[in-house]
Scaffold this motif. Structure first.
Motif, short mmCIF file in Angstrom:
data_model
loop_
_atom_site.label_atom_id
_atom_site.label_comp_id
_atom_site.label_asym_id
_atom_site.label_seq_id
_atom_site.Cartn_x
_atom_site.Cartn_y
_atom_site.Cartn_z
N ARG A 88 0.84 -1.21 0.00
CA ARG A 88 0.00 0.00 0.00
C ARG A 88 0.86 1.25 0.00
NH1 ARG A 88 -4.23 -2.03 3.65
NH2 ARG A 88 -5.80 -2.86 2.23
N LYS A 89 1.90 1.21 0.85
CA LYS A 89 2.81 2.36 0.91
C LYS A 89 3.45 2.58 -0.45
CE LYS A 89 4.34 2.18 5.66
NZ LYS A 89 5.38 1.48 6.40
N ASN A 90 3.90 1.48 -1.07
CA ASN A 90 4.54 1.58 -2.38
C ASN A 90 3.57 2.12 -3.43
OD1 ASN A 90 6.98 0.60 -1.47
ND2 ASN A 90 6.44 -1.53 -1.88
N LEU A 91 2.32 1.65 -3.34
CA LEU A 91 1.30 2.09 -4.29
C LEU A 91 1.10 3.61 -4.19
CD1 LEU A 91 -1.04 1.47 -6.29
CD2 LEU A 91 -2.51 1.05 -4.32
N GLU A 92 0.95 4.09 -2.96
CA GLU A 92 0.76 5.53 -2.75
C GLU A 92 1.93 6.33 -3.31
OE1 GLU A 92 -0.01 6.30 1.41
OE2 GLU A 92 -1.70 4.90 1.33
N GLU A 93 3.13 5.80 -3.06
CA GLU A 93 4.34 6.48 -3.53
C GLU A 93 4.34 6.55 -5.07
OE1 GLU A 93 6.51 8.12 -1.97
OE2 GLU A 93 8.02 8.39 -3.56
N CYS A 94 3.94 5.43 -5.70
CA CYS A 94 3.91 5.38 -7.17
C CYS A 94 2.89 6.38 -7.74
CB CYS A 94 3.57 3.97 -7.66
SG CYS A 94 4.90 2.81 -7.41
N ILE A 95 1.73 6.47 -7.07
CA ILE A 95 0.70 7.40 -7.54
C ILE A 95 1.20 8.83 -7.40
CG2 ILE A 95 -1.62 8.30 -7.06
CD1 ILE A 95 -2.40 5.41 -6.28
N ARG A 96 1.88 9.07 -6.26
CA ARG A 96 2.40 10.40 -6.01
C ARG A 96 3.41 10.81 -7.08
NH1 ARG A 96 6.14 13.05 -3.46
NH2 ARG A 96 7.37 11.18 -3.06
N THR A 97 4.23 9.85 -7.51
CA THR A 97 5.26 10.17 -8.51
C THR A 97 4.78 9.88 -9.94
OG1 THR A 97 6.18 7.97 -8.19
CG2 THR A 97 7.18 9.74 -6.91
N GLU A 98 3.47 9.59 -10.06
CA GLU A 98 2.83 9.36 -11.36
C GLU A 98 3.46 8.21 -12.14
OE1 GLU A 98 2.37 13.02 -13.47
OE2 GLU A 98 1.38 14.02 -11.79
N ASN A 99 3.92 7.22 -11.40
CA ASN A 99 4.48 6.03 -12.03
C ASN A 99 3.36 4.97 -12.10
OD1 ASN A 99 5.89 3.80 -12.81
ND2 ASN A 99 7.45 3.94 -11.21
N TYR A 100 2.46 5.14 -13.07
CA TYR A 100 1.21 4.36 -13.07
C TYR A 100 1.42 2.89 -13.40
CZ TYR A 100 -0.80 8.93 -12.52
OH TYR A 100 -1.10 10.17 -12.03
N GLU A 101 2.42 2.60 -14.20
CA GLU A 101 2.68 1.21 -14.56
C GLU A 101 3.01 0.40 -13.31
OE1 GLU A 101 5.62 -1.14 -17.56
OE2 GLU A 101 5.26 1.00 -17.95
N GLN A 102 3.92 0.96 -12.52
CA GLN A 102 4.33 0.31 -11.28
C GLN A 102 3.17 0.26 -10.27
OE1 GLN A 102 7.15 -1.09 -11.31
NE2 GLN A 102 7.46 -1.71 -9.19
N ALA A 103 2.37 1.34 -10.30
CA ALA A 103 1.21 1.41 -9.39
C ALA A 103 0.25 0.26 -9.67
CB ALA A 103 0.51 2.75 -9.54
N ALA A 104 0.04 -0.04 -10.94
CA ALA A 104 -0.86 -1.12 -11.32
C ALA A 104 -0.33 -2.45 -10.78
CB ALA A 104 -0.99 -1.18 -12.83
N TYR A 105 0.97 -2.59 -10.82
CA TYR A 105 1.60 -3.81 -10.32
C TYR A 105 1.29 -4.00 -8.83
CZ TYR A 105 5.32 -6.71 -8.34
OH TYR A 105 6.01 -7.65 -7.64
N TYR A 106 1.45 -2.91 -8.05
CA TYR A 106 1.20 -2.99 -6.61
C TYR A 106 -0.28 -3.20 -6.32
CZ TYR A 106 6.01 -1.82 -5.47
OH TYR A 106 7.35 -1.87 -5.35
N ARG A 107 -1.14 -2.57 -7.15
CA ARG A 107 -2.58 -2.74 -6.96
C ARG A 107 -2.96 -4.21 -7.09
NH1 ARG A 107 -5.35 -0.86 -11.94
NH2 ARG A 107 -4.58 -2.93 -12.47
N ASP A 108 -2.41 -4.85 -8.14
CA ASP A 108 -2.71 -6.27 -8.35
C ASP A 108 -2.15 -7.13 -7.21
OD1 ASP A 108 -3.94 -5.51 -10.61
OD2 ASP A 108 -2.28 -6.06 -11.97
N GLN A 109 -0.97 -6.74 -6.77
CA GLN A 109 -0.35 -7.51 -5.68
C GLN A 109 -1.21 -7.44 -4.41
OE1 GLN A 109 3.48 -6.16 -4.07
NE2 GLN A 109 4.21 -8.25 -4.39
N ILE A 110 -1.71 -6.23 -4.11
CA ILE A 110 -2.55 -6.06 -2.92
C ILE A 110 -3.80 -6.92 -3.03
CG2 ILE A 110 -3.99 -4.40 -1.64
CD1 ILE A 110 -1.84 -2.26 -2.44
#
Lengths: 344, 171
Positions: B133-155
Motif C-alpha cells: 500500500r505504501k509503495n502504491l501511494e508512492e507510485c501514484i504520487r510520482t505518477e508512475n502508473y505502470e508500477q502502481a498497477a503492479y502494486y494494486r494487483d499484488q494487494i
C-alpha cells in the motif's frame, strides 16, 4: 544453588572487558491481567500454566521449577547476586516462581512485572547467540501458551516502555581504565541518542560498583530484535575500542610507573587485608583484574578473579560459610577468602 | 563550599534534579559529580512514565480519567498513577492516550519485530499488504502508473489469500 553460574566463571569472547551478556524477553498470557493487577487465582493459574511447559524445555538443558515462597531468604539473595532474578522478584514471593537450568545460564521468572521473563545469560560478548537461544526458548513456550500480542503494538507488556519486541539485551562491561582517565561519561554519555541506556551492576538505579557498567537497549518498539542487537553490537565495539585505548594510554612510557604503582598497591591491600567491605573489595579486585588483563601482573588466572568478583558478594560469602553472618564477620571472611584465592 | 557528598573537596559542580516538579540541588566535587552523573545517564524512563501520561492534551479532557478497561477494570487515572497497564486489553482501551506515550518513549508505535508462531503467516501477509500500500501511494504520487498497477494487483492477490485463510492452514 551451590555453584557459580557458568557464565560468571568462564571468560568468554572479549572477556578482558566484557564480563557477560544478557537477553531478556517479556511475555504475557492472553486474557489474564498482568501480575500487578491479577488476582490470586489468576496468578496461581499463570504459575500452573507456565510450570506445565517445563518438560518441553528439555532441548535446551535440564530445568527445574521453584516456587519463590519455598526458597529461603539467603537463597533468594543468591539468585539476585547470580543475576537470575531481579531484586523485586524476591520481595513478596507469593505466587511468584522461577525456572532455572542446571548451568544457571537460563532463567524464567514467573509473575514478576510480566507473566514471563525469559532470560539468557552468557559469558563475555555473545549478543547474537544469547538472542538466538532466547527466541527458541520463547517459541517453545509459545507452542503451549497463547501470548498477549497485538499486530501493531507487538508483545503487550505491563510497562509500555517494554512493549513491541519486549526485548532487553544487555552487555556487562568492566571499564576500569576509562574510569581511571575519567572518560566514562564522555564515552557512555551519548548512548541515549541511540536508544540505549547505561546502568550499574544490579540494574536500574544501582551504582557502578567495581567499574562494572551495563549497556542495554531502551527502545523496544519500532525496531526488530535483530536491529536492536545490531545497535548494541556497534556501540559495544566503540566502547571496547575506547577502553583499550585508555589501557594503552595508562601503560604509555610516561604513565607506566604511576599505573603499575596504583595496580600493585591494590594487589598489596588485597593480599594482606584482614577485613574488607564488599565495595572496597570490588574496587580493588577491579584494579587487579585490570592488572592481569593488561599483563602488568602475569601470574594470576583472570577467570579466578572474575569468580572472586562474584564470591565476595554478601550472600555468596554466607553461602560458602553455610550460615548467615554479621557484617563484621563477613568483612573478615571476605578478606580471608581473597587472600587464600590470591595465593593460588 | 565543600562537596555535600564527601565533604572533603571543594564543590565545583551544581547538580540539579527535577522530579515530580520538585527541584533539589546538590553541590558536589568533580569526582562525586562523576559518580552521580553515571547514575543518571540511564534516565529512569519508567519513573517519568506517569508524568508522560499526564502531559499533553489528555489532561484537559474532563471525565476521561474515569474511563475504565472492561477486562481488568483499571481506570486511566490508575494507569497515570502507576505508569503500568493492567492487561493486554488496556492497550486497545486506552490506545488514544497511550500512542503519544509510546511515540515519545520509542519514537514509533508500530511493531516490526518477531511475531508469535500462531498466526505468523497471517501477520506476514498483513505486513506485506501494508508495505505494498505504501509503495502504491508512492507510485501514484510520482505518477508512475505502470508500477502502481503492479502494486494494486499484488494487494488484491494478497488480500484474496488473507480472505481464503490460506495463511492459517500453515499455522
Amino acid at each position: 544453588m551451590k555453584k557459580i553460574s557458568s557464565w560468571m566463571k568462564e571468560s568468554g569472547p572479549e572477556g578482558d572487558i566484557v564480563l557477560g551478556t544478557r537477553v531478556r524477553l517479556a511475555r504475557n498470557i492472553r486474557g489474564i491481567p498482568f501480575p500487578g493487577t491479577a488476582g490470586r487465582q489468576q496468578l496461581k493459574a499463570v504459575l500452573e500454566q507456565v510450570k506445565d511447559v517445563v518438560p518441553f524445555l528439555s532441548p535446551f538443558g535440564e530445568f527445574s521449577y521453584r516456587q519463590m515462597a519455598s526458597v529461603d531468604l539467603l537463597e533468594r539473595e543468591l539468585l539476585v547476586e547470580k543475576h537470575l532474578v531481579s531484586p523485586s522478584h524476591i520481595q513478596n514471593p507469593r505466587h511468584k516462581g522461577v525456572i532455572l537450568d542446571e548451568a544457571f545460564s537460563i532463567s524464567i521468572m514467573i509473575n514478576e512485572e510480566d507473566h514471563l521473563r525469559i532470560q539468557v545469560l552468557k559469558a563475555g560478548l555473545q549478543l547474537e547467540a544469547a538472542w538466538e537461544l532466547a527466541t527458541r526458548i520463547d517459541d517453545a513456550f509459545e507452542k503451549k501458551l497463547d501470548y498477549a500480542f497485538h499486530r501493531r503494538t507487538g508483545y503487550l507488556t505491563s510497562c509500555p516502555t517494554n512493549a513491541g519486541t519486549a526485548l532487553r539485551a544487555s552487555v556487562m562491561f568492566h571499564l576500569p581504565a576509562l574510569q581511571r582517565v575519567k572518560k566514562v561519561q564522555e564515552v557512555l554519555g551519548t548512548v541515549s541518542k541511540f536508544g540505549l541506556t547505561v546502568r550499574g551492576l544490579y540494574g536500574e538505579g544501582s551504582d557502578a560498583w567495581g567499574n562494572i557498567f551495563q549497556l542495554s537497549n531502551q527502545v523496544t518498539l519500532g525496531h526488530s530484535e535483530e536491529e536492536i542487537i545490531e545497535y548494541l553490537v556497534r556501540f559495544t565495539d566503540q566502547i571496547l575500542h575506547s577502553e583499550r585505548q585508555a589501557r594503552e594510554y595508562l601503560l604509555g612510557d610516561s604513565r607506566r610507573l604511576e599505573t603499575e604503582d596504583w595496580l600493585y598497591r591494590s594487589y598489596g591491600i588485597l593480599s594482606n587485608a584482614r577485613s574488607i567491605a564488599s565495595r572496597e573489595a570490588m574496587e580493588l579486585l577491579s584494579n587487579l583484574k585490570l592488572a592481569v588483563d593488561m599483563k602488568v601482573i602475569k601470574q594470576k588466572d583472570p577467570e579466578l578473579l572474575k569468580q572472586l568478583l562474584v564470591q565476595i558478594r554478601s550472600a555468596h560469602l554466607q553461602e560458602i560459610m553455610g550460615q548467615a553472618l554479621p557484617v563484621q564477620e563477613r568483612d573478615r571472611l571476605r578478606a580471608s577468602l581473597i587472600r587464600d584465592t590470591l595465593k593460588k | 563550599m565543600l562537596c555535600e557528598k564527601c565533604g572533603l573537596n571543594e564543590a565545583t559542580v551544581r547538580f540539579v534534579k527535577i522530579e515530580n516538579n520538585l527541584k533539589t540541588e546538590l553541590h558536589l566535587c568533580q569526582s562525586c559529580a562523576q559518580g552521580y552523573t553515571n547514575l543518571t545517564v540511564g534516565l529512569d524512563l519508567q519513573n517519568i512514565l506517569s508524568s508522560l501520561f499526564q502531559s499533553g492534551p489528555l489532561r484537559s479532557k474532563i471525565g476521561q480519567e474515569q474511563k475504565r478497561c472492561s477486562t481488568c477494570n483499571l481506570s486511566l487515572k490508575d494507569i497515570q498513577k502507576s505508569g503500568r497497564l493492567g492487561c493486554g486489553e488496556c492497550y486497545q482501551t486506552f490506545e488514544e492516550e497511550l500512542n503519544p506515550v509510546l511515540r515519545r518513549v520509542h519514537g514509533s508505535v508500530n511493531h516490526t519485530g518477531k511475531i508469535p508462531v500462531r498466526g505468523r503467516a497471517k501477520e506476514h501477509l498483513n505486513r506485506q499488504i501494508e508495505e505494498s500500500r505504501k509503495n502504491l501511494e508512492e507510485c501514484i504520487r510520482t505518477e508512475n502508473y505502470e508500477q502502481a498497477a503492479y502494486y494494486r494487483d499484488q494487494i488484491r492477490r494478497l488480500e484474496g489469500e488473507l480472505r481464503e485463510g490460506k495463511a492459517d492452514e500453515k499455522d
